[in-house]
Design a protein around this motif. Structure first.
Motif, PDB file in Angstrom:
ATOM      1  N   SER A  14       0.851  -1.193   0.000  1.00 12.32           N
ATOM      2  CA  SER A  14       0.000   0.000   0.000  1.00 12.32           C
ATOM      3  C   SER A  14       0.881   1.236   0.000  1.00 12.32           C
ATOM      4  N   PHE A  15       0.380   2.290  -0.591  1.00  7.45           N
ATOM      5  CA  PHE A  15       0.993   3.603  -0.428  1.00  7.45           C
ATOM      6  C   PHE A  15      -0.039   4.422   0.336  1.00  7.45           C
ATOM      7  N   GLY A  16       0.265   4.813   1.569  1.00 10.05           N
ATOM      8  CA  GLY A  16      -0.740   5.457   2.414  1.00 10.05           C
ATOM      9  C   GLY A  16      -1.901   4.494   2.582  1.00 10.05           C
ATOM     10  N   ASN A  17      -3.118   4.945   2.320  1.00  5.76           N
ATOM     11  CA  ASN A  17      -4.247   4.006   2.456  1.00  5.76           C
ATOM     12  C   ASN A  17      -4.697   3.423   1.111  1.00  5.76           C
ATOM     13  N   HIS A  18      -3.834   3.588   0.084  1.00  5.73           N
ATOM     14  CA  HIS A  18      -4.143   3.032  -1.237  1.00  5.73           C
ATOM     15  C   HIS A  18      -3.495   1.644  -1.361  1.00  5.73           C
ATOM     16  N   ALA A  19      -4.319   0.606  -1.338  1.00  2.41           N
ATOM     17  CA  ALA A  19      -3.791  -0.765  -1.467  1.00  2.41           C
ATOM     18  C   ALA A  19      -3.503  -1.029  -2.939  1.00  2.41           C
ATOM     19  N   VAL A  20      -2.230  -0.994  -3.314  1.00  2.00           N
ATOM     20  CA  VAL A  20      -1.851  -1.102  -4.727  1.00  2.00           C
ATOM     21  C   VAL A  20      -1.739  -2.567  -5.160  1.00  2.00           C
ATOM     22  N   LEU A  21      -1.241  -3.434  -4.273  1.00  2.00           N
ATOM     23  CA  LEU A  21      -1.195  -4.874  -4.569  1.00  2.00           C
ATOM     24  C   LEU A  21      -1.837  -5.623  -3.408  1.00  2.00           C
ATOM     25  N   GLY A  38      -2.227  -5.785 -17.754  1.00  2.00           N
ATOM     26  CA  GLY A  38      -3.335  -5.203 -16.998  1.00  2.00           C
ATOM     27  C   GLY A  38      -3.407  -3.722 -17.283  1.00  2.00           C
ATOM     28  N   PRO A  39      -4.544  -3.101 -16.921  1.00  2.00           N
ATOM     29  CA  PRO A  39      -4.730  -1.693 -17.254  1.00  2.00           C
ATOM     30  C   PRO A  39      -3.730  -0.778 -16.540  1.00  2.00           C
ATOM     31  N   SER A  40      -3.645   0.430 -17.040  1.00  2.00           N
ATOM     32  CA  SER A  40      -2.775   1.436 -16.436  1.00  2.00           C
ATOM     33  C   SER A  40      -3.169   1.644 -14.968  1.00  2.00           C
ATOM     34  N   GLY A  41      -2.184   1.663 -14.098  1.00  2.00           N
ATOM     35  CA  GLY A  41      -2.443   1.893 -12.673  1.00  2.00           C
ATOM     36  C   GLY A  41      -2.822   0.649 -11.906  1.00  2.00           C
ATOM     37  N   SER A  42      -2.757  -0.535 -12.563  1.00  2.00           N
ATOM     38  CA  SER A  42      -3.206  -1.753 -11.879  1.00  2.00           C
ATOM     39  C   SER A  42      -2.157  -2.320 -10.920  1.00  2.00           C
ATOM     40  N   GLY A  43      -0.929  -1.813 -10.980  1.00  2.00           N
ATOM     41  CA  GLY A  43       0.086  -2.266 -10.038  1.00  2.00           C
ATOM     42  C   GLY A  43       1.230  -3.048 -10.648  1.00  2.00           C
ATOM     43  N   LYS A  44       1.316  -3.085 -11.997  1.00  2.00           N
ATOM     44  CA  LYS A  44       2.358  -3.878 -12.663  1.00  2.00           C
ATOM     45  C   LYS A  44       3.766  -3.382 -12.308  1.00  2.00           C
ATOM     46  N   SER A  45       3.966  -2.067 -12.410  1.00  2.00           N
ATOM     47  CA  SER A  45       5.314  -1.539 -12.134  1.00  2.00           C
ATOM     48  C   SER A  45       5.683  -1.741 -10.672  1.00  2.00           C
ATOM     49  N   THR A  46       4.699  -1.570  -9.795  1.00  2.00           N
ATOM     50  CA  THR A  46       4.959  -1.769  -8.363  1.00  2.00           C
ATOM     51  C   THR A  46       5.405  -3.210  -8.127  1.00  2.00           C
ATOM     52  N   LEU A  47       4.729  -4.154  -8.772  1.00  2.00           N
ATOM     53  CA  LEU A  47       5.093  -5.566  -8.626  1.00  2.00           C
ATOM     54  C   LEU A  47       6.519  -5.810  -9.131  1.00  2.00           C
ATOM     55  N   LEU A  48       6.846  -5.260 -10.294  1.00  2.00           N
ATOM     56  CA  LEU A  48       8.192  -5.478 -10.844  1.00  2.00           C
ATOM     57  C   LEU A  48       9.272  -4.843  -9.977  1.00  2.00           C
ATOM     58  N   ARG A  49       8.981  -3.655  -9.425  1.00  2.00           N
ATOM     59  CA  ARG A  49       9.980  -3.009  -8.543  1.00  2.00           C
ATOM     60  C   ARG A  49      10.223  -3.873  -7.314  1.00  2.00           C
ATOM     61  N   ILE A  50       9.163  -4.488  -6.810  1.00  2.00           N
ATOM     62  CA  ILE A  50       9.313  -5.385  -5.651  1.00  2.00           C
ATOM     63  C   ILE A  50      10.172  -6.589  -6.040  1.00  2.00           C
ATOM     64  N   PRO A  86      13.562  -0.431 -15.898  1.00  2.00           N
ATOM     65  CA  PRO A  86      12.332   0.213 -15.420  1.00  2.00           C
ATOM     66  C   PRO A  86      11.623   0.946 -16.554  1.00  2.00           C
ATOM     67  N   GLN A  87      10.417   1.396 -16.249  1.00  2.00           N
ATOM     68  CA  GLN A  87       9.631   2.089 -17.278  1.00  2.00           C
ATOM     69  C   GLN A  87      10.321   3.389 -17.714  1.00  2.00           C
ATOM     70  N   ASP A  88      10.870   4.096 -16.724  1.00  2.00           N
ATOM     71  CA  ASP A  88      11.652   5.293 -17.045  1.00  2.00           C
ATOM     72  C   ASP A  88      13.105   4.847 -17.060  1.00  2.00           C
ATOM     73  N   ASP A 163      10.025  -3.497 -17.690  1.00  2.00           N
ATOM     74  CA  ASP A 163       8.747  -2.813 -17.506  1.00  2.00           C
ATOM     75  C   ASP A 163       8.393  -2.072 -18.796  1.00  2.00           C
ATOM     76  N   GLU A 164       7.346  -2.500 -19.464  1.00  2.00           N
ATOM     77  CA  GLU A 164       6.898  -1.888 -20.730  1.00  2.00           C
ATOM     78  C   GLU A 164       8.060  -1.697 -21.712  1.00  2.00           C
ATOM     79  N   PRO A 165       8.778  -2.786 -22.039  1.00  2.00           N
ATOM     80  CA  PRO A 165       9.983  -2.610 -22.864  1.00  2.00           C
ATOM     81  C   PRO A 165       9.696  -2.127 -24.277  1.00  2.00           C
ATOM     82  N   THR A 195       3.666  -5.605 -19.582  1.00  2.00           N
ATOM     83  CA  THR A 195       3.418  -5.025 -20.913  1.00  2.00           C
ATOM     84  C   THR A 195       1.931  -4.888 -21.242  1.00  2.00           C
ATOM     85  N   HIS A 196       1.660  -3.928 -22.158  1.00  2.00           N
ATOM     86  CA  HIS A 196       0.332  -3.804 -22.773  1.00  2.00           C
ATOM     87  C   HIS A 196       0.381  -4.382 -24.183  1.00  2.00           C
ATOM     88  N   ASP A 197       1.586  -4.697 -24.654  1.00  2.00           N
ATOM     89  CA  ASP A 197       1.784  -5.029 -26.057  1.00  2.00           C
ATOM     90  C   ASP A 197       1.217  -6.419 -26.387  1.00  2.00           C
TER      91      ASP A 197
HETATM   92  N1  ATP Z   1       5.672   5.625  -4.835  1.00  2.00           N
HETATM   93  C1  ATP Z   1       4.344   5.697  -4.912  1.00  2.00           C
HETATM   94  N2  ATP Z   1       3.637   6.461  -4.040  1.00  2.00           N
HETATM   95  C2  ATP Z   1       2.292   6.532  -4.096  1.00  2.00           C
HETATM   96  N3  ATP Z   1       1.531   5.872  -5.009  1.00  2.00           N
HETATM   97  C3  ATP Z   1       2.178   5.117  -5.903  1.00  2.00           C
HETATM   98  C4  ATP Z   1       3.609   4.985  -5.912  1.00  2.00           C
HETATM   99  N4  ATP Z   1       3.953   4.139  -6.918  1.00  2.00           N
HETATM  100  C5  ATP Z   1       2.797   3.782  -7.517  1.00  2.00           C
HETATM  101  N5  ATP Z   1       1.735   4.352  -6.910  1.00  2.00           N
HETATM  102  C6  ATP Z   1       0.330   4.155  -7.281  1.00  2.00           C
HETATM  103  O1  ATP Z   1       0.109   2.769  -7.378  1.00  2.00           O
HETATM  104  C7  ATP Z   1      -0.815   2.480  -8.429  1.00  2.00           C
HETATM  105  C8  ATP Z   1      -0.205   1.441  -9.338  1.00  2.00           C
HETATM  106  O2  ATP Z   1       0.909   2.023 -10.013  1.00  2.00           O
HETATM  107  P1  ATP Z   1       1.837   1.180 -10.996  1.00  2.00           P
HETATM  108  O3  ATP Z   1       2.851   2.139 -11.546  1.00  2.00           O
HETATM  109  O4  ATP Z   1       2.326  -0.010 -10.282  1.00  2.00           O
HETATM  110  O5  ATP Z   1       0.798   0.747 -12.112  1.00  2.00           O
HETATM  111  P2  ATP Z   1       1.017   0.139 -13.567  1.00  2.00           P
HETATM  112  O6  ATP Z   1       0.076  -1.001 -13.688  1.00  2.00           O
HETATM  113  O7  ATP Z   1       2.454  -0.129 -13.782  1.00  2.00           O
HETATM  114  O8  ATP Z   1       0.552   1.325 -14.496  1.00  2.00           O
HETATM  115  P3  ATP Z   1       1.064   1.771 -15.974  1.00  2.00           P
HETATM  116  O9  ATP Z   1       0.626   0.686 -16.915  1.00  2.00           O
HETATM  117  O10 ATP Z   1       0.338   3.061 -16.196  1.00  2.00           O
HETATM  118  O11 ATP Z   1       2.539   1.916 -15.876  1.00  2.00           O
HETATM  119  C9  ATP Z   1      -1.120   3.802  -9.116  1.00  2.00           C
HETATM  120  O12 ATP Z   1      -2.374   4.258  -8.626  1.00  2.00           O
HETATM  121  C10 ATP Z   1       0.002   4.700  -8.654  1.00  2.00           C
HETATM  122  O13 ATP Z   1      -0.434   6.043  -8.579  1.00  2.00           O
END
Ligand code: ATP
Length: 219
Positions: A14-21, A38-50, A86-88, A163-165, A195-197
């Motif tokens: 979670s980031f704050g009270n936002h449960a991302v995964l 999965g759709p944008s914002g679904s947590g893919k990048s967060t999972l890969l960073r972990i 990473p994506q960036d 991440d999104e290569p 990936t979305h590809d």
């Molecule tokens: N460091 C952070 N602090 C707060 N919120 C974050 C942080 N990193 C990611 N989030 C939030 O977590 C959610 C998932 O983000 P993430 O980048 O994992 O999604 P994604 O599936 O990779 O999206 P995309 O396809 O657009 O790259 C988003 O709502 C994002 O705003």
């Protein structure tokens, strides 16, 4: 569950009270290409960073070849064997692409001769010879993407995490990347891609769909 490859077990973040995964479990094995879609914002990048060792989960475990990435003293050696794009792009802006490549390889303790051979090989593979003496700010988005992929491929690695290569890549370079991923898997490496590809998704060996931080289809 296998003790080779990557095993993500019930990971939540979670980031704050936002449960991302929420309780995400995936497995990525050697010799195969695993995609997370999965759709944008679904947590893919967060999972890969972990999985790449950059972000500690709140709960759950990441086992790589049986080593707990966030609880085992052997994790450093494992992380050294992960090539993560990473994506960036992770390029240092004050260095040329050649200097970026040299630095990444020197950090792994490789000698000068091997470093120069790898740079020749990878720049031919990805067609980036013409940008080796330029800095990241002096090249296009697609060229930066290929330069980041070059750094990942040139390092010694057993795990390739991207991440999104295909972002910013044209069709010919997406085809090239797909061939490279297949070759990497063929060498016994673990390939994990967010990936979305659709082309990458169709050509993966194992696909996980993630939506709002939860797996929706499991293989
Ligand atoms: N460091 C952070 N602090 C707060 N919120 C974050 C942080 N990193 C990611 N989030 C939030 O977590 C959610 C998932 O983000 P993430 O980048 O994992 O999604 P994604 O599936 O990779 O999206 P995309 O396809 O657009 O790259 C988003 O709502 C994002 O705003």
């Amino acid at each position: 569950m296998s003790d080779v490859g990557i095993n993500v077990i019930n990971v939540s973040k979670s980031f704050g009270n936002h449960a991302v995964l929420r309780n995400v479990s995936i497995e990525a094995l050697p010799n195969s290409i695993t995609c997370v879609a999965g759709p944008s914002g679904s947590g893919k990048s967060t999972l890969l960073r972990i999985v790449a060792g950059y972000l500690r989960p709140d709960s759950g475990r990441v086992l790589i070849n049986g080593v707990d990435l966030y609880a085992d003293s052997r994790a450093r050696e494992i992380i050294n064997m992960i090539s993560y794009v990473p994506q960036d792009d992770l390029l240092i802006s004050g260095l040329t692409i050649r200097e970026n490549l040299r630095l990444a390889l020197r950090v792994q303790g490789l000698g000068n001769r091997v470093i120069e051979e790898r740079i020749r090989w990878v720049s031919g593979l990805l067609g980036i010879e013409h940008i080796l003496n330029k800095r990241p700010g002096q090249i296009s988005g697609g060229e930066r993407r290929r330069a980041s992929i070059a750094v990942a491929l040139a390092r010694d690695h057993e795990f390739l995490i991207m991440d999104e290569p295909t972002n910013s890549l044209d069709r010919a370079n997406v085809d090239l990347l797909m061939r490279i991923l297949r070759e990497e898997a063929g060498l016994g490496r673990v390939v994990l891609v967010a990936t979305h590809d659709q082309y990458l998704i169709r050509n993966s060996d194992r696909l996980y769909m993630i939506r709002a931080g939860e797996l929706t289809i499991e293989p």
